[in-house]
Write an enzyme that holds these catalytic residues in place. Structure first.
Site, PDB file in Angstrom:
ATOM      1  N   LYS A  14       0.824  -1.222   0.000  1.00 35.06           N
ATOM      2  CA  LYS A  14       0.000   0.000   0.000  1.00 35.06           C
ATOM      3  C   LYS A  14       0.854   1.267   0.000  1.00 35.06           C
ATOM      4  O   LYS A  14       0.594   2.188  -0.750  1.00 35.06           O
ATOM      5  CB  LYS A  14      -0.916   0.048   1.247  1.00 35.06           C
ATOM      6  CG  LYS A  14      -1.932  -1.058   1.339  1.00 35.06           C
ATOM      7  CD  LYS A  14      -2.940  -0.768   2.445  1.00 35.06           C
ATOM      8  CE  LYS A  14      -2.361  -0.791   3.854  1.00 35.06           C
ATOM      9  NZ  LYS A  14      -1.899  -2.122   4.305  1.00 35.06           N
ATOM     10  N   ARG A  89      -9.816   1.046   8.396  1.00 30.78           N
ATOM     11  CA  ARG A  89      -9.475  -0.339   8.734  1.00 30.78           C
ATOM     12  C   ARG A  89     -10.633  -1.060   9.401  1.00 30.78           C
ATOM     13  O   ARG A  89     -10.505  -2.245   9.727  1.00 30.78           O
ATOM     14  CB  ARG A  89      -8.267  -0.364   9.668  1.00 30.78           C
ATOM     15  CG  ARG A  89      -6.924  -0.559   8.958  1.00 30.78           C
ATOM     16  CD  ARG A  89      -5.854  -0.455  10.007  1.00 30.78           C
ATOM     17  NE  ARG A  89      -4.650  -1.169   9.695  1.00 30.78           N
ATOM     18  CZ  ARG A  89      -3.537  -0.606   9.211  1.00 30.78           C
ATOM     19  NH1 ARG A  89      -3.516   0.658   8.904  1.00 30.78           N
ATOM     20  NH2 ARG A  89      -2.451  -1.336   9.013  1.00 30.78           N
ATOM     21  N   ARG A 128      11.143  -6.896   5.386  1.00 33.95           N
ATOM     22  CA  ARG A 128      11.076  -5.447   5.637  1.00 33.95           C
ATOM     23  C   ARG A 128      11.581  -5.144   7.053  1.00 33.95           C
ATOM     24  O   ARG A 128      12.312  -4.189   7.267  1.00 33.95           O
ATOM     25  CB  ARG A 128       9.643  -4.942   5.463  1.00 33.95           C
ATOM     26  CG  ARG A 128       9.528  -3.433   5.656  1.00 33.95           C
ATOM     27  CD  ARG A 128       8.150  -2.924   5.316  1.00 33.95           C
ATOM     28  NE  ARG A 128       7.199  -3.152   6.402  1.00 33.95           N
ATOM     29  CZ  ARG A 128       5.904  -2.838   6.320  1.00 33.95           C
ATOM     30  NH1 ARG A 128       5.408  -2.339   5.222  1.00 33.95           N
ATOM     31  NH2 ARG A 128       5.100  -3.055   7.337  1.00 33.95           N
ATOM     32  N   ARG A 134      11.262  -1.723  12.030  1.00 35.32           N
ATOM     33  CA  ARG A 134       9.935  -1.515  12.618  1.00 35.32           C
ATOM     34  C   ARG A 134       9.654  -2.602  13.635  1.00 35.32           C
ATOM     35  O   ARG A 134       9.721  -3.794  13.327  1.00 35.32           O
ATOM     36  CB  ARG A 134       8.865  -1.536  11.512  1.00 35.32           C
ATOM     37  CG  ARG A 134       8.438  -0.156  11.083  1.00 35.32           C
ATOM     38  CD  ARG A 134       7.415  -0.228   9.990  1.00 35.32           C
ATOM     39  NE  ARG A 134       6.130  -0.772  10.426  1.00 35.32           N
ATOM     40  CZ  ARG A 134       5.027  -0.668   9.712  1.00 35.32           C
ATOM     41  NH1 ARG A 134       5.039  -0.045   8.551  1.00 35.32           N
ATOM     42  NH2 ARG A 134       3.895  -1.175  10.148  1.00 35.32           N
ATOM     43  N   ARG A 145      -1.194  -9.099  13.353  1.00 35.35           N
ATOM     44  CA  ARG A 145      -1.710  -8.047  12.464  1.00 35.35           C
ATOM     45  C   ARG A 145      -2.535  -8.662  11.341  1.00 35.35           C
ATOM     46  O   ARG A 145      -3.553  -8.097  10.930  1.00 35.35           O
ATOM     47  CB  ARG A 145      -0.554  -7.218  11.890  1.00 35.35           C
ATOM     48  CG  ARG A 145       0.057  -6.293  12.936  1.00 35.35           C
ATOM     49  CD  ARG A 145       1.453  -5.860  12.571  1.00 35.35           C
ATOM     50  NE  ARG A 145       1.520  -5.033  11.394  1.00 35.35           N
ATOM     51  CZ  ARG A 145       2.614  -4.892  10.629  1.00 35.35           C
ATOM     52  NH1 ARG A 145       3.722  -5.541  10.936  1.00 35.35           N
ATOM     53  NH2 ARG A 145       2.586  -4.114   9.595  1.00 35.35           N
TER      54      ARG A 145
HETATM   55  P1  AMP Z   1       0.548   0.508   8.933  1.00 32.29           P
HETATM   56  O1  AMP Z   1       1.787   1.313   8.796  1.00 32.29           O
HETATM   57  O2  AMP Z   1      -0.578   1.019   8.067  1.00 32.29           O
HETATM   58  O3  AMP Z   1       0.782  -0.968   8.750  1.00 32.29           O
HETATM   59  O4  AMP Z   1       0.043   0.705  10.440  1.00 32.29           O
HETATM   60  C1  AMP Z   1       0.820   0.283  11.539  1.00 32.29           C
HETATM   61  C2  AMP Z   1      -0.043   0.166  12.767  1.00 32.29           C
HETATM   62  O5  AMP Z   1      -0.640   1.423  13.080  1.00 32.29           O
HETATM   63  C3  AMP Z   1      -1.220  -0.804  12.649  1.00 32.29           C
HETATM   64  O6  AMP Z   1      -0.843  -2.133  12.897  1.00 32.29           O
HETATM   65  C4  AMP Z   1      -2.163  -0.245  13.727  1.00 32.29           C
HETATM   66  O7  AMP Z   1      -1.736  -0.604  15.006  1.00 32.29           O
HETATM   67  C5  AMP Z   1      -1.956   1.258  13.588  1.00 32.29           C
HETATM   68  N1  AMP Z   1      -2.911   1.855  12.612  1.00 32.29           N
HETATM   69  C6  AMP Z   1      -2.610   2.447  11.422  1.00 32.29           C
HETATM   70  N2  AMP Z   1      -3.724   2.865  10.796  1.00 32.29           N
HETATM   71  C7  AMP Z   1      -4.765   2.539  11.609  1.00 32.29           C
HETATM   72  C8  AMP Z   1      -6.184   2.678  11.517  1.00 32.29           C
HETATM   73  N3  AMP Z   1      -6.768   3.233  10.441  1.00 32.29           N
HETATM   74  N4  AMP Z   1      -6.934   2.210  12.552  1.00 32.29           N
HETATM   75  C9  AMP Z   1      -6.372   1.644  13.633  1.00 32.29           C
HETATM   76  N5  AMP Z   1      -5.053   1.456  13.765  1.00 32.29           N
HETATM   77  C10 AMP Z   1      -4.234   1.893  12.776  1.00 32.29           C
END
Ligand code: AMP
Length: 190
Positions: A14, A89, A128, A134, A145
């Site tokens: 993404k 989400r 990654r 991370r 996740r």
């Molecule tokens: P990402 O970088 O999009 O994979 O997001 C990393 C983490 O941030 C996720 O595993 C969630 O813990 C949190 N997160 C990011 N976007 C959201 C969202 N829209 N709703 C809830 N948690 C989020």
């Protein structure tokens, strides 16, 4: 105004695709994950709260996440549109996004589902993690996740289908070809 929701499991590409598409169409790229990680780095109260969820592979509560997104949207100037990366989400977040855009006289133009087989996702995320450092890119948290993705986020596929916004994108293979497919779909909907 072009408002794109880029959807997919963790590791589906993404972020990478959002950057490429945002550049091509002059869109603002909002990655909620990046917004949260920036808060953690700054050591804010919000960052401290967010970290407790992120480190365990859990979602930040809807109310908090919706407030954060609303603030980010309010801060945008002269936008030609937005690519939403990692938001919504949950169904609740999708409903709120619809409402927030409606209030601004806008709507989601299209939702792009980057579809990648599960084994490939895990491999990509583990790799990654070795480079990005991370904390949530370790195998245990990755599996959590993915569980959360299946339980809470996947229902959005039907939700966007019902709203007539859904488009499937084959998310494995050559990066440039995937961007080309995305752009083709966008051109048809624009
Ligand atoms: P990402 O970088 O999009 O994979 O997001 C990393 C983490 O941030 C996720 O595993 C969630 O813990 C949190 N997160 C990011 N976007 C959201 C969202 N829209 N709703 C809830 N948690 C989020």
């Amino acid at each position: 105004m072009l408002n794109i929701v880029i959807f997919g499991a963790p590791g589906s590409g993404k972020g990478t695709q959002s950057e490429r598409v945002a550049e091509k169409y002059g869109l603002n790229h909002i990655s909620t994950g990046d917004v949260l990680r920036a808060e953690i780095k700054k050591g804010t109260e919000l960052g401290k709260t967010a970290q407790q969820f992120i480190d365990f592979g859990q979602l930040i509560p809807d109310e908090l996440m919706i407030d954060i997104l609303s603030d980010v949207l309010d801060g945008l100037k002269d936008s030609r549109g937005v690519i939403f990366d990692g938001f919504p989400r949950t169904i609740k977040q999708a409903e709120e996004l619809k409402e927030m855009l409606n209030m601004r006289g806008q709507e989601v133009t299209i939702m792009l589902d980057l579809d990648v087989p599960e084994e490939e996702l895990i491999e990509r995320l583990v790799n990654r993690g070795k480079k990005s450092g991370r904390a949530d890119d370790n195998e245990e948290t990755i599996r959590k996740r993915l569980d959360v993705y299946h339980q809470k986020t996947c229902p959005l596929i039907d939700w966007y289908k019902k709203n007539g916004k859904y488009e499937h994108i084959e998310g494995s293979g050559d990066l440039v070809k995937i961007t080309d497919e995305i752009c083709e779909v966008i051109e048809k909907k624009k």
